[in-house]
Scaffold this active site. Structure first.
Site, PDB file in Angstrom:
ATOM      1  N   HIS A  68      -0.087  -4.400  10.946  1.00 15.16           N
ATOM      2  CA  HIS A  68      -0.420  -5.384   9.912  1.00 15.16           C
ATOM      3  C   HIS A  68       0.575  -5.371   8.770  1.00 15.16           C
ATOM      4  O   HIS A  68       0.918  -6.422   8.218  1.00 15.16           O
ATOM      5  CB  HIS A  68      -1.828  -5.118   9.374  1.00 15.16           C
ATOM      6  CG  HIS A  68      -2.283  -6.109   8.360  1.00 15.16           C
ATOM      7  ND1 HIS A  68      -2.798  -7.333   8.709  1.00 15.16           N
ATOM      8  CD2 HIS A  68      -2.292  -6.079   7.007  1.00 15.16           C
ATOM      9  CE1 HIS A  68      -3.106  -8.007   7.615  1.00 15.16           C
ATOM     10  NE2 HIS A  68      -2.812  -7.269   6.570  1.00 15.16           N
ATOM     11  N   HIS A 100      -7.702 -12.272   7.554  1.00 12.28           N
ATOM     12  CA  HIS A 100      -8.634 -11.163   7.339  1.00 12.28           C
ATOM     13  C   HIS A 100      -9.620 -11.182   8.506  1.00 12.28           C
ATOM     14  O   HIS A 100     -10.833 -11.187   8.334  1.00 12.28           O
ATOM     15  CB  HIS A 100      -9.356 -11.300   5.991  1.00 12.28           C
ATOM     16  CG  HIS A 100      -9.332 -10.042   5.191  1.00 12.28           C
ATOM     17  ND1 HIS A 100     -10.442  -9.495   4.597  1.00 12.28           N
ATOM     18  CD2 HIS A 100      -8.327  -9.194   4.904  1.00 12.28           C
ATOM     19  CE1 HIS A 100     -10.113  -8.378   3.960  1.00 12.28           C
ATOM     20  NE2 HIS A 100      -8.835  -8.181   4.134  1.00 12.28           N
TER      21      HIS A 100
END
Length: 749
Positions: free
Chosen positions: A55, A104
């Site tokens: 990420h 998210h």
């Protein structure tokens, strides 16, 4: 327990360390030891583990993402590009606009409300960190099958989280999408975007320069929530057993964030910071290493001065915590007192936790003992780079050969009517008002257009009516059939949506959502989609200003459809000239712009009526998209059209139904020569729009289209209280409204 200091690590080189549990590979751990010339301390290992996660480091994607920096179109509007918290473009009159979209996804599956809420909070702080006042948010969302029990768990929580956080901040939610598909079962996509406005001279960058300048952490206290949060959650696949990592999801406080926004803007106004960074993924590990890495020196941090919500947190946990509503600023010593005064005024906790040094190391201390001594670039910018193997999937040819043209088509006018109604009422094509009504779309009073319009639009300057528009689009079904074309179709649709509103497209941000990079099939999809998007942006002249990659959206062996979401930002000189989608006046003439072909691969019709996905997606002609956009923008500016709606999912009939329901007027349509009614209504050929033209402007408008070489076909008139297709059927608006508006409440209310 002995504190694992740098000295202790040097003297105990073989101490066992949980590198595997922290998500590091064996060769990555060996590389860290090589960089440091010793084993890392526990704190250093924590920092590298979160910063080298998929990420944060983009280790599987960066070799492909570099195309966005290599294939940069000429564009005078670009002020800040890839590499900062968000991109910035010049929109004229001394104004700059910053915008970005991020994901998210994994946290929102585990804890839907907080996952989605903190997604909004994080993207807002990215925009704030650039020096801008956040003015609007958008949310592209994707969920599993609409009637699946887990979708009923996830969707209401996500929507409530987005609305709850954004509404409390006082930010209008002006756009986005909601898509349902079984492929997102267990891996919903919760992407969040934000737009911010500032003057050119107010742009701020994330860098720590000037030896002796102070490092100030301000905002909320650091807690145990979000330890390893998005940085770890978004860097691995879920097991088929479902969500099990709730403690890693951050907990948001929008009221604290609102104070943080106003406090930061006042600090900017008084020019008190030399560099600034929000604390999002990887928390303090990210903020300190990125600030130091981008600056001209080193940094020393006293970690035990960090304000805590939980006094039992270890140094490693403090460095990994992704607690929300926190910022890190670099402030000259003479300005610290005033900085702290402003924070106190806004009831924002602020603490000097360190200073910039004239060295080259990031040094972190815990009660006087050194626990971190690293070259900051190796943490923030020089992580692993993977050239993952990729290959065209063995099943791709068979998927493309399974052409939607073979599917049985309606044999009678009555059957065509029934299928049109079925498409209009399907979860993906039905009204999302039940969802968007939970968002405040008009707070601040500058919203010009919002859902269900083609693009959201906000006024930037109340005196001149300068405005900006944004649209987000992405079709995973198209991208599954052809990732290269699918990415370009997402770009084209978002570009077209912005132009349909009357705004000129300027630049893009993206959120690239894919399965596991360890799967060669997925990496091929990613490589193709990235190449398609880079080529498309180069051709359309819309540079990529930044974005986000979300990988490991996969449960077991099942990956989501490749889903590149593209956000296009556009500028409009006068928002009073914007074009809505509503057919508001009877007698308006309806014109179809562009060419219609038999293109049903990945279409709403093939999915809704036949549960089929196969064939090729619609062809992409980016030069046609550019021409169409120029016509739509000129027609809007010069008052030639009263309404415009792009044609995409569901084809012409979907667009006409939406425009009729929005305006409260029916339409009488005539099938053009050379087309059958089915293709005319339901084809999803790209590069098209339907416009409503006042009779007084008909000649001027058609002459303009003819002079520029854009196909233009008169297809009907705004009239009556039904959508009538001559020689085929008539559907009363009352019946259409019921079909269109009751699906989503029926599933989730």
């Amino acid at each position: 327990m002995t504190l694992d200091t740098v000295k202790h690590a040097t003297e105990n080189p073989e101490a066992a360390q949980p590198w595997k549990e922290l998500g590091l590979k064996e060769d990555e751990y060996a590389r860290i030891r090589e960089i440091l010339g010793r084993r890392p301390t526990g704190a250093e290992l924590a920092m590298y583990s979160v910063m080298w996660s998929e990420h944060c480091s983009y280790k599987s994607s960066k070799v492909h993402l570099k195309q966005f920096g290599e294939k940069v179109p000429e564009n005078d509007a670009m002020l800040v590009g890839i590499g900062e918290n968000a991109g910035v473009v010049d929109v004229g009159q001394g104004y700059a606009v910053t915008f970005k979209v991020e994901s998210h996804n994994h946290p929102s599956y585990i804890e839907p409300y907080q996952g989605a809420a903190t997604g909004v909070g994080g993207i807002v702080r990215d925009i704030l960190a650039m020096g801008a006042r956040p003015v609007a948010v958008v949310d592209p969302l994707r969920f599993g099958a609409a009637d699946h029990p887990d979708t009923k768990r996830v969707l209401p929580g996500v929507v409530a989280g987005i609305g709850g956080y954004g509404n409390c901040l006082g930010l209008p939610n002006i756009g986005g999408e909601v898509v349902f598909d079984p492929c997102y079962q267990g891996n919903p996509l919760v992407n969040a975007g934000c737009i911010g406005v500032m003057k050119h001279e107010d742009i701020h960058l994330a860098k720590a320069s000037g030896a002796g300048n102070k490092v100030i952490l301000y905002g909320a206290r650091t807690g145990g929530d979000g330890i390893g949060g998005v940085s770890v959650l978004a860097s691995e696949t879920f097991e088929s057993t479902g969500p099990a990592k709730r403690p890693a999801v951050q907990v948001g406080d929008p009221f604290q964030e609102k104070l943080l926004i106003e406090c930061t803007l006042e600090i900017f106004k008084e020019k008190l910071v030399d560099g600034i960074q929000d604390l999002g993924g990887a928390g303090l590990s990210c903020a300190t290493s990125e600030l130091a890495s981008a600056g001209s020196g080193g940094m020393r941090v006293e970690l035990d001065t960090v304000p805590l919500r939980d006094a039992t947190l270890s140094p490693e946990e403090i460095l990994m915590s992704e607690s929300q509503e926190r910022m890190c600023a670099i402030v000259e010593p003479g300005k610290v007192e005033r900085f702290l005064e402003i924070c106190e005024k806004w009831d924002v906790i602020a603490t000097v936790i360190g200073e910039v040094t004239d060295g080259e190391r990031l040094e972190i201390f815990w009660h006087g003992e050194q626990i971190v001594d690293v070259p900051p670039r190796t943490v923030a910018h020089e992580g692993p780079v993977y050239h993952r193997p990729y290959a065209r999937p063995s099943w791709q040819d068979a998927l493309q050969a399974d052409d939607a043209a073979k599917l049985p088509r309606p044999a009678t006018a009555e059957e065509l009517k029934d299928q049109v109604l079925k498409v209009v009422a399907s979860p993906n094509q039905a009204s999302k008002a039940w969802i968007t009504d939970q968002y405040d779309r008009f707070v601040q009073g500058n919203t010009i257009l919002a859902q269900p319009e083609d693009a959201g639009m906000v006024r930037v300057d109340e005196d001149t009516n300068l405005g900006v528009a944004m649209a987000t689009d992405g079709n995973g079904r198209y991208a599954k059939l052809d990732p290269y074309a699918g990415a370009q179709l997402a770009l084209a649709e978002s570009y077209r949506n912005v132009a349909a509103s009357g705004a000129k497209p300027l630049a893009i941000s993206n959120c690239l959502n894919f399965g596991s990079p360890e799967d060669p099939d997925v990496m091929w999809q990613f490589a193709e989609a990235t190449r398609g998007l880079a080529d498309g942006c180069l051709q359309l002249g819309t540079p990529v200003t930044g974005g986000n990659v979300s990988l490991y959206n996969q449960t077991g062996e099942t990956a989501i459809h490749p889903t590149p979401v593209v956000a296009v930002l556009g500028v409009i000189d006068d928002v009073t000239r914007r074009t809505p989608i509503a057919f508001k006046e009877e007698g308006q003439l309806l014109y179809l712009l562009g060419d219609t072909a038999e293109e049903f691969g990945g279409s709403a019709w093939s999915g809704v009526v036949h549960d089929h996905l196969g064939g090729l997606p619609p062809k992409v002609d980016l030069e046609r998209e550019r021409l169409l956009a120029e016509i739509l923008i000129s027609a809007s500016r010069d008052g030639m059209i009263d309404a415009a709606h792009d044609l995409s999912d569901g084809g012409l009939v979907q667009a006409v139904v939406e425009s009729c329901l929005r305006g409260g007027n029916g339409a009488r349509l005539v099938v053009p020569d050379g087309l059958d009614a089915f293709t005319f209504l339901l084809s999803e050929s790209a590069g098209r729009a339907v416009v409503a033209v006042p009779r007084s402007e008909e000649l001027r408008f058609t002459d303009m289209c003819g002079a520029r070489g854009l196909p233009v076909t008169r297809i009907g008139v705004v009239d009556g209280d039904a959508v009538e297709v001559q020689g085929q059927f008539a559907l009363p608006l009352s019946e259409l409204r019921t079909a269109h508006t009751e699906t989503i409440p029926g599933l989730f209310a």
